[in-house]
Design a protein around this motif. Structure first.
Motif, short mmCIF file in Angstrom:
data_model
loop_
_atom_site.label_atom_id
_atom_site.label_comp_id
_atom_site.label_asym_id
_atom_site.label_seq_id
_atom_site.Cartn_x
_atom_site.Cartn_y
_atom_site.Cartn_z
N SER A 1 0.82 -1.08 0.20
CA SER A 1 -0.18 0.08 0.33
C SER A 1 1.04 1.27 0.08
O SER A 1 0.14 2.70 -0.34
CB SER A 1 -0.56 -0.02 0.99
OG SER A 1 -0.36 0.03 2.43
N GLU A 2 2.45 1.11 0.79
CA GLU A 2 3.08 2.52 0.18
C GLU A 2 3.67 2.51 -0.31
O GLU A 2 4.50 3.58 -0.88
CB GLU A 2 4.21 1.88 1.54
CG GLU A 2 3.53 1.97 3.11
CD GLU A 2 4.16 2.23 4.35
OE1 GLU A 2 5.25 1.47 3.79
OE2 GLU A 2 3.67 2.09 5.19
N VAL B 1 -9.63 -2.85 -4.52
CA VAL B 1 -8.89 -3.51 -3.51
C VAL B 1 -8.34 -2.80 -2.60
O VAL B 1 -9.59 -3.16 -1.35
CB VAL B 1 -7.53 -4.92 -3.80
CG1 VAL B 1 -7.06 -5.79 -2.31
CG2 VAL B 1 -8.22 -5.77 -5.42
N LEU B 2 -7.05 -1.84 -2.47
CA LEU B 2 -7.24 -1.46 -1.68
C LEU B 2 -7.95 0.48 -1.36
O LEU B 2 -7.83 0.57 -0.72
CB LEU B 2 -5.65 -0.64 -1.68
CG LEU B 2 -4.58 -1.96 -1.46
CD1 LEU B 2 -3.19 -1.39 -1.80
CD2 LEU B 2 -4.66 -2.50 -0.81
N GLY B 3 -9.36 0.60 -2.28
CA GLY B 3 -9.96 1.38 -2.00
C GLY B 3 -9.24 2.74 -2.30
O GLY B 3 -9.76 3.77 -2.24
N LYS C 1 -3.92 -1.58 -11.61
CA LYS C 1 -4.43 0.22 -10.84
C LYS C 1 -5.97 -0.56 -10.97
O LYS C 1 -6.18 -0.04 -9.74
CB LYS C 1 -5.10 0.28 -12.83
CG LYS C 1 -4.03 1.77 -12.82
CD LYS C 1 -4.38 2.30 -14.39
CE LYS C 1 -5.78 2.18 -14.94
NZ LYS C 1 -6.29 3.63 -14.10
N ALA C 2 -6.31 -2.15 -11.13
CA ALA C 2 -7.42 -2.55 -10.19
C ALA C 2 -6.92 -2.70 -9.28
O ALA C 2 -8.07 -3.35 -8.22
CB ALA C 2 -7.68 -3.79 -10.80
N TYR C 3 -6.01 -2.95 -8.76
CA TYR C 3 -4.98 -3.72 -7.24
C TYR C 3 -5.73 -2.28 -6.20
O TYR C 3 -6.33 -2.56 -5.48
CB TYR C 3 -3.93 -4.72 -7.23
CG TYR C 3 -3.59 -4.02 -5.80
CD1 TYR C 3 -3.96 -5.21 -4.89
CD2 TYR C 3 -1.60 -3.44 -5.21
CE1 TYR C 3 -3.78 -5.35 -3.49
CE2 TYR C 3 -1.51 -3.57 -4.04
CZ TYR C 3 -2.39 -4.14 -3.48
OH TYR C 3 -2.19 -4.74 -2.06
N TYR C 4 -4.92 -1.38 -6.82
CA TYR C 4 -5.08 -0.67 -5.91
C TYR C 4 -6.28 0.72 -5.24
O TYR C 4 -6.72 0.91 -5.13
CB TYR C 4 -3.68 0.76 -6.70
CG TYR C 4 -2.38 0.15 -6.42
CD1 TYR C 4 -2.19 0.58 -4.43
CD2 TYR C 4 -1.53 -0.11 -7.08
CE1 TYR C 4 -0.83 0.27 -3.90
CE2 TYR C 4 0.17 -0.36 -6.24
CZ TYR C 4 -0.57 0.11 -5.32
OH TYR C 4 1.43 -1.14 -4.89
N GLU C 5 -7.38 0.31 -7.16
CA GLU C 5 -8.45 1.14 -6.66
C GLU C 5 -9.36 0.07 -6.80
O GLU C 5 -10.59 0.63 -5.94
CB GLU C 5 -8.75 1.43 -8.18
CG GLU C 5 -9.98 2.23 -8.53
CD GLU C 5 -10.86 2.46 -9.57
OE1 GLU C 5 -11.84 2.70 -10.24
OE2 GLU C 5 -9.41 2.52 -11.49
N TYR D 1 -4.60 7.85 -8.53
CA TYR D 1 -2.93 7.27 -8.30
C TYR D 1 -2.47 6.75 -9.72
O TYR D 1 -1.42 6.51 -9.20
CB TYR D 1 -3.61 6.84 -7.24
CG TYR D 1 -1.80 5.77 -6.76
CD1 TYR D 1 -2.14 4.68 -7.38
CD2 TYR D 1 -1.27 6.41 -5.78
CE1 TYR D 1 -1.15 4.02 -6.67
CE2 TYR D 1 -0.53 5.36 -5.53
CZ TYR D 1 -0.38 3.92 -5.11
OH TYR D 1 1.20 3.75 -5.32
N TYR D 2 -3.83 6.26 -10.31
CA TYR D 2 -2.75 6.18 -11.07
C TYR D 2 -2.92 6.17 -13.47
O TYR D 2 -3.04 5.50 -13.50
CB TYR D 2 -4.39 4.15 -11.88
CG TYR D 2 -5.28 4.78 -10.44
CD1 TYR D 2 -4.34 3.75 -9.57
CD2 TYR D 2 -6.57 4.04 -10.26
CE1 TYR D 2 -4.77 2.76 -8.78
CE2 TYR D 2 -6.66 4.02 -9.37
CZ TYR D 2 -6.34 3.45 -8.58
OH TYR D 2 -7.17 2.21 -6.89
N ASP D 3 -2.79 7.69 -12.75
CA ASP D 3 -1.83 8.37 -13.90
C ASP D 3 -0.35 7.92 -14.51
O ASP D 3 0.56 7.94 -13.98
CB ASP D 3 -1.63 9.31 -13.47
CG ASP D 3 -1.25 10.77 -15.38
OD1 ASP D 3 -1.87 9.12 -16.50
OD2 ASP D 3 -1.24 11.77 -14.55
N ILE D 4 -0.73 6.23 -15.17
CA ILE D 4 0.69 6.02 -15.14
C ILE D 4 1.37 6.09 -16.77
O ILE D 4 0.85 6.11 -17.15
CB ILE D 4 0.84 4.63 -14.47
CG1 ILE D 4 0.69 4.23 -13.52
CG2 ILE D 4 2.40 3.64 -14.90
CD1 ILE D 4 0.63 2.74 -12.62
N GLN D 5 2.39 6.15 -17.03
CA GLN D 5 2.48 6.49 -18.33
C GLN D 5 2.40 5.30 -19.15
O GLN D 5 3.01 4.15 -18.41
CB GLN D 5 4.56 6.75 -18.69
CG GLN D 5 4.88 6.74 -20.13
CD GLN D 5 3.62 8.78 -20.84
OE1 GLN D 5 4.21 9.26 -20.13
NE2 GLN D 5 4.04 8.03 -21.70
#
Length: 378
Positions: A129-130, A168-170, A162-166, A175-179
């Motif tokens: 999560s960190e 699963v971790l809510g 993205k699916a994990y952080y959005e 946060y998911y603005d990845i190149q």
């Protein structure tokens, strides 16, 4: 000046093709290579290829003798398969449960779990999560630079993270603005009408024939053909019902009278009980069986060896466009959410449409006879 050399790339044991690089100046050798059965030119790679058989290897070396050099294709290392510890196993179980509750499709869950497992293994000593955005981008770069993952694989990995952080971790969506990699604008591979006709006439088995006729005539994905039920063939109203296709969308597609006649013949022979196509032991027919049927038909019909089952869907759309069908209708038949997805077939049509002339054609023939024109390739 060094003499030009034909480079033959050493094929792996399970490779289906032998790739060959023939310098442009070696015109005689190139023409000779074209006489090989299954010779094919790959314009994007600027390479030729033939089917990987012992006979073809022997003929290559015999025909070109001292003009060849054998090299190995550059390969990236395969992704390592690490044993997961208890912490990772617990987090994977938590992620899978959440994705199931979110009603992700089984195939998507399977793909995402593989990517998430690789991600967890890379950061196994960390609190997941960190992990920040910069570290995630560094992880993606590591996969690209060390293992040469494809653009598709790269996007799949990002989507899984993205699916994990959005989900699963809510964590918040920002946060998911990845190149992302720039998407390749590749045109779909298609077969000509004559190639499709040859291919469809090849299978002798009525079930195999019915499957290939169905996929081409209705523009289906392989998964949609597998999931068809007997009751999805609406013969009286002239359509096929596709339930919960990609994106969990229902749709209807065209039912050809020719296909209907063939399906009735198939039904009388096999009498499927629930699924339209069933395996020998019952249950749904497998994707692998359809792929094997298609590959055998391609070989026997001697059509484009790089065609896949999905090529029939691409060919369905392109041939409809050639016959003047409205793009919106084709979009609906294919089940595309966006018209931009369907518009790629207009580019294929423009390139293949013999009614469109090059501006060179309006300048005269320049006295060129046309003798010695190449059959294919540059």
């Amino acid at each position: 000046m060094a003499k030009p050399t034909i480079i033959i790339y050493q094929a792996e044991e399970n490779s289906s093709r032998i790739k060959v690089q023939i310098p442009y100046v070696m015109k005689t050798e190139r023409e000779k290579f074209k006489t090989f059965h299954s010779a094919f030119y790959h314009p994007n790679q600027k390479l030729w290829s033939i089917i990987n058989t012992a006979e073809n290897w022997e003929r290559l070396q015999k025909e070109f003798e001292h003009k060849i050099e054998i090299k190995k294709l550059a390969k990236f290392r395969p992704l390592p398969q690490k044993t997961t510890n208890e912490k990772i196993q617990a987090e994977l179980a938590k992620a899978e449960q959440k994705l199931i509750l979110k009603a992700f499709s089984p195939n998507t869950i399977k793909a995402y779990m593989n990517e998430i497992k690789t991600f967890f293994s890379f950061f196994e000593t960390r609190n997941f999560s960190e992990i920040n955005k910069a570290e995630i981008e560094s992880f993606i770069y590591h996969l690209i630079s060390k293992y040469g993952i494809s653009e598709t694989k790269q996007n799949m990995c990002i989507n899984a993270i993205k699916a994990y952080y959005e989900h699963v971790l809510g964590q918040p969506r920002e946060y998911y603005d990845i190149q992302r990699p720039k998407r390749s604008l590749n045109l779909p591979n298609i077969l000509s009408k004559s190639e499709v006709a040859k291919l469809l006439q090849t299978p002798k088995n009525i079930k195999h024939k019915a499957i290939l006729f169905l996929i081409y005539s209705s523009g289906l994905r392989i998964s949609e053909a597998i999931n068809l039920r007997v009751k999805d063939i609406h013969s009286a109203d002239g359509y096929i019902f596709i339930k919960a296709a990609k994106g969990k969308k229902d749709r209807r597609t065209v039912l050809s009278p020719i296909l209907l006649k063939l399906l009735r013949e198939y039904y009388r022979a096999h009498k499927p009980s629930y699924w339209l196509f069933e395996g020998q032991e019952g249950g749904q027919y497998s994707a692998k069986s359809i792929q094997n049927t298609f590959r055998k038909a391609v070989t026997e019909a001697n059509v484009n060896p790089w065609a896949t089952v999905h090529t029939l869907r691409h060919s369905f759309a392109t041939h409809l466009l050639q016959e003047g069908t409205n793009l919106r209708y084709i979009q609906s038949l294919l089940g595309h959410s966006s018209s931009k997805t369907t518009e790629v077939y207009t580019h294929v049509l423009a390139i293949n449409n013999k009614n469109i002339k090059s501006p060179l054609d309006f300048l005269g023939d320049f006295g060129i006879s046309g003798e010695g024109e190449p059959k294919s390739g540059p």
